[in-house]
Design an enzyme around this catalytic site. Structure first.
Site, PDB file in Angstrom:
ATOM      1  N   GLY A  25      -4.967  24.285  10.399  1.00 24.84           N
ATOM      2  CA  GLY A  25      -3.632  23.851   9.664  1.00 24.84           C
ATOM      3  C   GLY A  25      -3.169  22.706   9.716  1.00 24.84           C
ATOM      4  O   GLY A  25      -3.340  22.604  10.545  1.00 24.84           O
ATOM      5  N   SER A  28       2.990  20.935  10.835  1.00 28.31           N
ATOM      6  CA  SER A  28       4.195  20.297  11.581  1.00 28.31           C
ATOM      7  C   SER A  28       3.075  20.186  13.067  1.00 28.31           C
ATOM      8  O   SER A  28       2.522  18.728  13.283  1.00 28.31           O
ATOM      9  CB  SER A  28       5.034  19.857  11.915  1.00 28.31           C
ATOM     10  OG  SER A  28       6.021  21.254  12.220  1.00 28.31           O
ATOM     11  N   GLY A  30      -0.045  21.468  13.407  1.00 27.41           N
ATOM     12  CA  GLY A  30      -1.677  21.246  13.134  1.00 27.41           C
ATOM     13  C   GLY A  30      -1.808  20.061  13.126  1.00 27.41           C
ATOM     14  O   GLY A  30      -2.620  19.369  13.939  1.00 27.41           O
ATOM     15  N   ARG A  50      -4.222  22.320   1.889  1.00 17.30           N
ATOM     16  CA  ARG A  50      -4.141  21.948   0.147  1.00 17.30           C
ATOM     17  C   ARG A  50      -5.194  21.104   0.194  1.00 17.30           C
ATOM     18  O   ARG A  50      -4.501  20.463   0.995  1.00 17.30           O
ATOM     19  CB  ARG A  50      -2.389  22.475   0.145  1.00 17.30           C
ATOM     20  CG  ARG A  50      -1.637  23.443  -0.419  1.00 17.30           C
ATOM     21  CD  ARG A  50      -0.363  22.682  -0.942  1.00 17.30           C
ATOM     22  NE  ARG A  50      -0.013  22.697   0.994  1.00 17.30           N
ATOM     23  CZ  ARG A  50       1.667  21.882   0.733  1.00 17.30           C
ATOM     24  NH1 ARG A  50       1.992  21.900   0.513  1.00 17.30           N
ATOM     25  NH2 ARG A  50       2.037  21.778   2.563  1.00 17.30           N
ATOM     26  N   GLY A 153       3.901  25.766  25.546  1.00 14.80           N
ATOM     27  CA  GLY A 153       4.002  24.748  26.133  1.00 14.80           C
ATOM     28  C   GLY A 153       6.116  24.490  25.207  1.00 14.80           C
ATOM     29  O   GLY A 153       5.978  24.239  24.091  1.00 14.80           O
ATOM     30  N   LYS A 208      10.896  33.262  23.818  1.00 16.87           N
ATOM     31  CA  LYS A 208      11.972  31.459  23.758  1.00 16.87           C
ATOM     32  C   LYS A 208      12.033  31.185  22.226  1.00 16.87           C
ATOM     33  O   LYS A 208      13.618  31.274  22.597  1.00 16.87           O
ATOM     34  CB  LYS A 208      10.900  30.387  24.180  1.00 16.87           C
ATOM     35  CG  LYS A 208      10.276  30.009  23.967  1.00 16.87           C
ATOM     36  CD  LYS A 208      10.567  28.914  22.453  1.00 16.87           C
ATOM     37  CE  LYS A 208       8.950  28.633  21.779  1.00 16.87           C
ATOM     38  NZ  LYS A 208       9.523  27.279  20.399  1.00 16.87           N
ATOM     39  N   SER A 271      14.421  22.352  16.714  1.00 15.49           N
ATOM     40  CA  SER A 271      13.698  23.709  16.206  1.00 15.49           C
ATOM     41  C   SER A 271      14.295  24.482  15.242  1.00 15.49           C
ATOM     42  O   SER A 271      15.430  24.132  14.689  1.00 15.49           O
ATOM     43  CB  SER A 271      14.153  23.912  17.660  1.00 15.49           C
ATOM     44  OG  SER A 271      13.918  25.616  17.735  1.00 15.49           O
ATOM     45  N   ASN A 273      13.552  27.928  14.926  1.00 15.31           N
ATOM     46  CA  ASN A 273      14.480  28.712  15.429  1.00 15.31           C
ATOM     47  C   ASN A 273      15.632  28.541  15.753  1.00 15.31           C
ATOM     48  O   ASN A 273      16.411  28.947  14.996  1.00 15.31           O
ATOM     49  CB  ASN A 273      13.692  29.375  16.607  1.00 15.31           C
ATOM     50  CG  ASN A 273      12.195  29.786  16.638  1.00 15.31           C
ATOM     51  OD1 ASN A 273      12.327  31.220  15.555  1.00 15.31           O
ATOM     52  ND2 ASN A 273      11.546  28.652  16.305  1.00 15.31           N
ATOM     53  N   GLU A 298       9.411  31.698  13.857  1.00 16.18           N
ATOM     54  CA  GLU A 298       8.530  32.080  14.077  1.00 16.18           C
ATOM     55  C   GLU A 298       9.735  33.652  15.445  1.00 16.18           C
ATOM     56  O   GLU A 298       9.276  34.549  14.310  1.00 16.18           O
ATOM     57  CB  GLU A 298       7.875  32.520  15.314  1.00 16.18           C
ATOM     58  CG  GLU A 298       6.033  30.940  14.478  1.00 16.18           C
ATOM     59  CD  GLU A 298       5.469  31.687  13.880  1.00 16.18           C
ATOM     60  OE1 GLU A 298       5.292  32.896  13.325  1.00 16.18           O
ATOM     61  OE2 GLU A 298       4.422  31.880  13.955  1.00 16.18           O
TER      62      GLU A 298
HETATM   63  N1  LIG Z   1       5.866  22.576  15.286  1.00 18.11           N
HETATM   64  C1  LIG Z   1       5.996  22.580  16.230  1.00 18.11           C
HETATM   65  O1  LIG Z   1       7.432  21.917  16.871  1.00 18.11           O
HETATM   66  C2  LIG Z   1       5.351  23.525  16.588  1.00 18.11           C
HETATM   67  C3  LIG Z   1       4.964  23.451  18.275  1.00 18.11           C
HETATM   68  C4  LIG Z   1       4.172  24.306  18.827  1.00 18.11           C
HETATM   69  C5  LIG Z   1       3.391  25.442  18.165  1.00 18.11           C
HETATM   70  N2  LIG Z   1       4.255  25.285  16.637  1.00 18.11           N
HETATM   71  C6  LIG Z   1       3.453  26.514  16.130  1.00 18.11           C
HETATM   72  O2  LIG Z   1       2.989  26.656  15.609  1.00 18.11           O
HETATM   73  C7  LIG Z   1       2.325  27.533  14.131  1.00 18.11           C
HETATM   74  C8  LIG Z   1       2.196  26.749  12.953  1.00 18.11           C
HETATM   75  O3  LIG Z   1       3.422  26.168  12.495  1.00 18.11           O
HETATM   76  P1  LIG Z   1       4.268  24.265  12.330  1.00 18.11           P
HETATM   77  O4  LIG Z   1       4.921  23.579  12.997  1.00 18.11           O
HETATM   78  O5  LIG Z   1       2.934  23.762  12.346  1.00 18.11           O
HETATM   79  O6  LIG Z   1       4.649  25.347  11.065  1.00 18.11           O
HETATM   80  P2  LIG Z   1       4.977  24.429   9.366  1.00 18.11           P
HETATM   81  O7  LIG Z   1       6.130  24.948   8.647  1.00 18.11           O
HETATM   82  O8  LIG Z   1       4.762  22.688  10.205  1.00 18.11           O
HETATM   83  O9  LIG Z   1       3.455  24.338   8.778  1.00 18.11           O
HETATM   84  C9  LIG Z   1       2.631  25.860   8.372  1.00 18.11           C
HETATM   85  C10 LIG Z   1       1.493  25.474   8.376  1.00 18.11           C
HETATM   86  O10 LIG Z   1       0.564  26.336   7.576  1.00 18.11           O
HETATM   87  C11 LIG Z   1       0.574  26.411   6.129  1.00 18.11           C
HETATM   88  N3  LIG Z   1       0.121  27.712   5.507  1.00 18.11           N
HETATM   89  C12 LIG Z   1       1.021  28.674   4.712  1.00 18.11           C
HETATM   90  N4  LIG Z   1       1.109  29.516   4.560  1.00 18.11           N
HETATM   91  C13 LIG Z   1      -1.050  29.890   4.682  1.00 18.11           C
HETATM   92  C14 LIG Z   1      -1.856  30.609   4.892  1.00 18.11           C
HETATM   93  N5  LIG Z   1      -1.580  31.680   4.373  1.00 18.11           N
HETATM   94  N6  LIG Z   1      -3.171  30.268   5.647  1.00 18.11           N
HETATM   95  C15 LIG Z   1      -3.049  29.261   5.715  1.00 18.11           C
HETATM   96  N7  LIG Z   1      -2.055  28.364   6.165  1.00 18.11           N
HETATM   97  C16 LIG Z   1      -0.678  28.836   5.482  1.00 18.11           C
HETATM   98  C17 LIG Z   1       0.859  25.470   5.423  1.00 18.11           C
HETATM   99  O11 LIG Z   1       0.768  25.017   4.073  1.00 18.11           O
HETATM  100  C18 LIG Z   1       1.311  24.256   7.075  1.00 18.11           C
HETATM  101  O12 LIG Z   1       0.457  23.883   6.974  1.00 18.11           O
HETATM  102  C19 LIG Z   1       4.351  28.997  14.430  1.00 18.11           C
HETATM  103  O13 LIG Z   1       3.338  29.774  15.111  1.00 18.11           O
HETATM  104  C20 LIG Z   1       4.616  28.150  15.434  1.00 18.11           C
HETATM  105  O14 LIG Z   1       5.692  29.098  15.843  1.00 18.11           O
HETATM  106  C21 LIG Z   1       4.910  25.270  16.149  1.00 18.11           C
HETATM  107  O1  LIG Z   2      10.354  24.336  15.933  1.00 16.18           O
HETATM  108  P1  LIG Z   2      10.960  25.558  17.352  1.00 16.18           P
HETATM  109  O2  LIG Z   2      11.657  26.817  16.846  1.00 16.18           O
HETATM  110  O3  LIG Z   2       9.598  26.857  15.683  1.00 16.18           O
HETATM  111  O4  LIG Z   2       9.783  25.261  17.687  1.00 16.18           O
HETATM  112  C1  LIG Z   2       8.935  24.548  18.036  1.00 16.18           C
HETATM  113  C2  LIG Z   2       8.119  25.001  19.172  1.00 16.18           C
HETATM  114  O5  LIG Z   2       7.765  26.198  19.702  1.00 16.18           O
HETATM  115  C3  LIG Z   2       8.887  24.499  20.966  1.00 16.18           C
HETATM  116  O6  LIG Z   2       7.982  24.334  21.545  1.00 16.18           O
END
Ligand SMILES: NC(=O)c1ccc[n+]([C@@H]2O[C@H](COP(=O)([O-])OP(=O)(O)OC[C@H]3O[C@@H](n4cnc5c(N)ncnc54)[C@H](O)[C@@H]3O)[C@@H](O)[C@H]2O)c1
Ligand SMILES: O=P(O)(O)OC[C@H](O)CO
Length: 373
Positions: A25, A28, A30, A50, A153, A208, A271, A273, A298
């Site tokens: 993934g 942001s 990953g 992609r 976290g 959260k 955030s 959410n 999420e």
């Molecule tokens: N962004 C943050 O600050 C953060 C921090 C901690 C945890 N998370 C968690 O990490 C997870 C991913 O969030 P993110 O922030 O990277 O989201 P994002 O919206 O930034 O990116 C989502 C990624 O998933 C990909 N994607 C979409 N559909 C897909 C599919 N069918 N198969 C594979 N990949 C697919 C997109 O192309 C993109 O690369 C979420 O559960 C989020 O809660 C995010």
């Molecule tokens: O941007 P959000 O709301 O998905 O939150 C990102 C992280 O989970 C914060 O720890």
């Protein structure tokens, strides 16, 4: 002794020398987590769905869509080929949306090393099954608990990508595996603690988000800090009650994966959410909000399954229920705050007898009874 606060030595590269890891993934989180792992000295390959994203990371050292203006480390490899990403990976970090994880796991299964550990970075539950991500991993790949971990976290991706210091919790039922994950994910600006409480670590991240939606909603309406402080405080009580009923250690909820993440997500305008809630509070529909958000929020998908689980466990979650009513259009956003303030017919103690504060409350009541006698 609780394992929730055992720090591991911060990564200096030598401990992770030759440790091959994959990140699945390239959104942001990953991409940011891949940077943390690379800065910690691991040999990292990130998989992007992609080809153009993989190419941009590999060649330009950028992921402009998700992390504008961030330079990624030279050592980070990127590919859109799962076989390449997973070759020799001892740890596989999963950073895809919760609703696609099951399919992603099925796609990667043929290339998975038999000994590798799968670590969820995802903060959602599967809508169709109400499963947490570690449960989805176990269910899909039939892996034992010692091969499944979770990291969570206060981790707003863009702040970490800018190397602003923070911490996280790496959990696995097997403490030595949690330590391995934490060592891999300990960079100079990212301190990772260990825990064996996988349920609590995961649920902190899921729950959260629901409280952050409520905060966004009342923010969008225009309510001030008192309302938000009350929602955060009562929200933590709801989170703790739900998590404990699900088998979590209450201590986890007062740590980085619980309170820590709750504060970050409820306070940060970054955030998703919080932002989604704010748009809904300002009067946008759920559909319009989804369209405006280019990223995963999420919390919106987690509300129904969490409420379903709460009902099964006999738990009342007034804040989450009201978020659901606002999302479904059966309650005006402006009513979320007042409804919270007037929910009881009879005033009740702030601390419920079945919370960790039980002992303190009981002692207080007994002392009062004693002095009255
Ligand atoms: N962004 C943050 O600050 C953060 C921090 C901690 C945890 N998370 C968690 O990490 C997870 C991913 O969030 P993110 O922030 O990277 O989201 P994002 O919206 O930034 O990116 C989502 C990624 O998933 C990909 N994607 C979409 N559909 C897909 C599919 N069918 N198969 C594979 N990949 C697919 C997109 O192309 C993109 O690369 C979420 O559960 C989020 O809660 C995010
Ligand atoms: O941007 P959000 O709301 O998905 O939150 C990102 C992280 O989970 C914060 O720890």
């Amino acid at each position: 002794m609780s394992t929730n606060s055992i720090p591991v030595v911060r990564g200096n590269g030598t401990r992770n020398h030759g440790r091959k890891v994959a990140v699945i993934g390239s959104g942001s989180w990953g991409t940011t987590f891949a940077k943390v792992l690379t800065d910690a000295g691991c040999d990292v390959t990130i998989w992007a769905r992609r080809t153009e994203v993989a190419h941009e990371i590999q060649v330009a050292r950028r992921n402009t869509q998700y992390l504008p203006s961030i330079n990624l480390p030279k050592g980070l490899n990127a590919t859109s080929d799962l076989a390449v990403a997973l070759r020799g990976a001892q740890l596989v970090f999963l950073a895809v949306p919760s609703q696609t994880l099951r399919q992603n796991l099925l796609d990667l299964e043929p290339y998975l090393d038999r000994r590798s550990v799968l670590v969820s970075l995802v903060k959602g539950v599967e809508k169709t099954t109400t499963m947490r991500m570690s449960e989805v991993i176990a269910d899909t790949l039939d892996l034992p608990p010692e091969r499944i971990g979770s990291v969570s976290g206060p981790n707003i991706a863009l702040e970490i990508a800018k190397e602003q210091p923070t911490g996280a919790v790496a959990s696995c039922a097997d403490l030595s595996v949690a330590q391995e994950i934490a060592t891999a994910a300990s960079a100079p600006y990212f301190r990772t603690y260990v825990s064996t409480d996988v349920v609590g670590t995961e649920l902190g991240g899921v729950l959260k988000n629901l409280i952050a939606l409520a905060i966004g909603i009342v923010d969008g309406v225009g309510y001030g800090e008192n309302t938000k402080a009350a929602i955060i405080t009562r929200g933590l009580a709801e989170m703790t009650e739900f998590a404990v009923a699900s088998g979590a250690d209450p201590v986890t909820m007062s740590g980085l994966a619980g309170l820590g993440d709750l504060i970050a997500t409820c306070q940060s305008p970054l955030s998703r959410n919080n932002t989604a809630g704010r748009l809904i509070g300002q009067g946008y529909s759920q559909e319009e909000t989804r369209e405006q958000m280019q990223q995963v929020a999420e919390g919106i998908t987690s509300v129904p399954p969490v409420l379903e689980l709460a009902r099964e466990r006999g738990i009342v979650m007034p804040i989450v229920e009201q978020v659901q009513m606002v999302l479904s259009g059966t309650m005006a956003p402006a009513n979320l705050g007042p409804h919270l303030a007037t929910e009881d017919d009879v005033p009740r103690p702030e601390q419920r007898p079945d919370t960790p504060q039980e002992g303190r409350w009981r002692r207080l009541v007994n002392r009062m009874k004693g002095s009255a006698a």
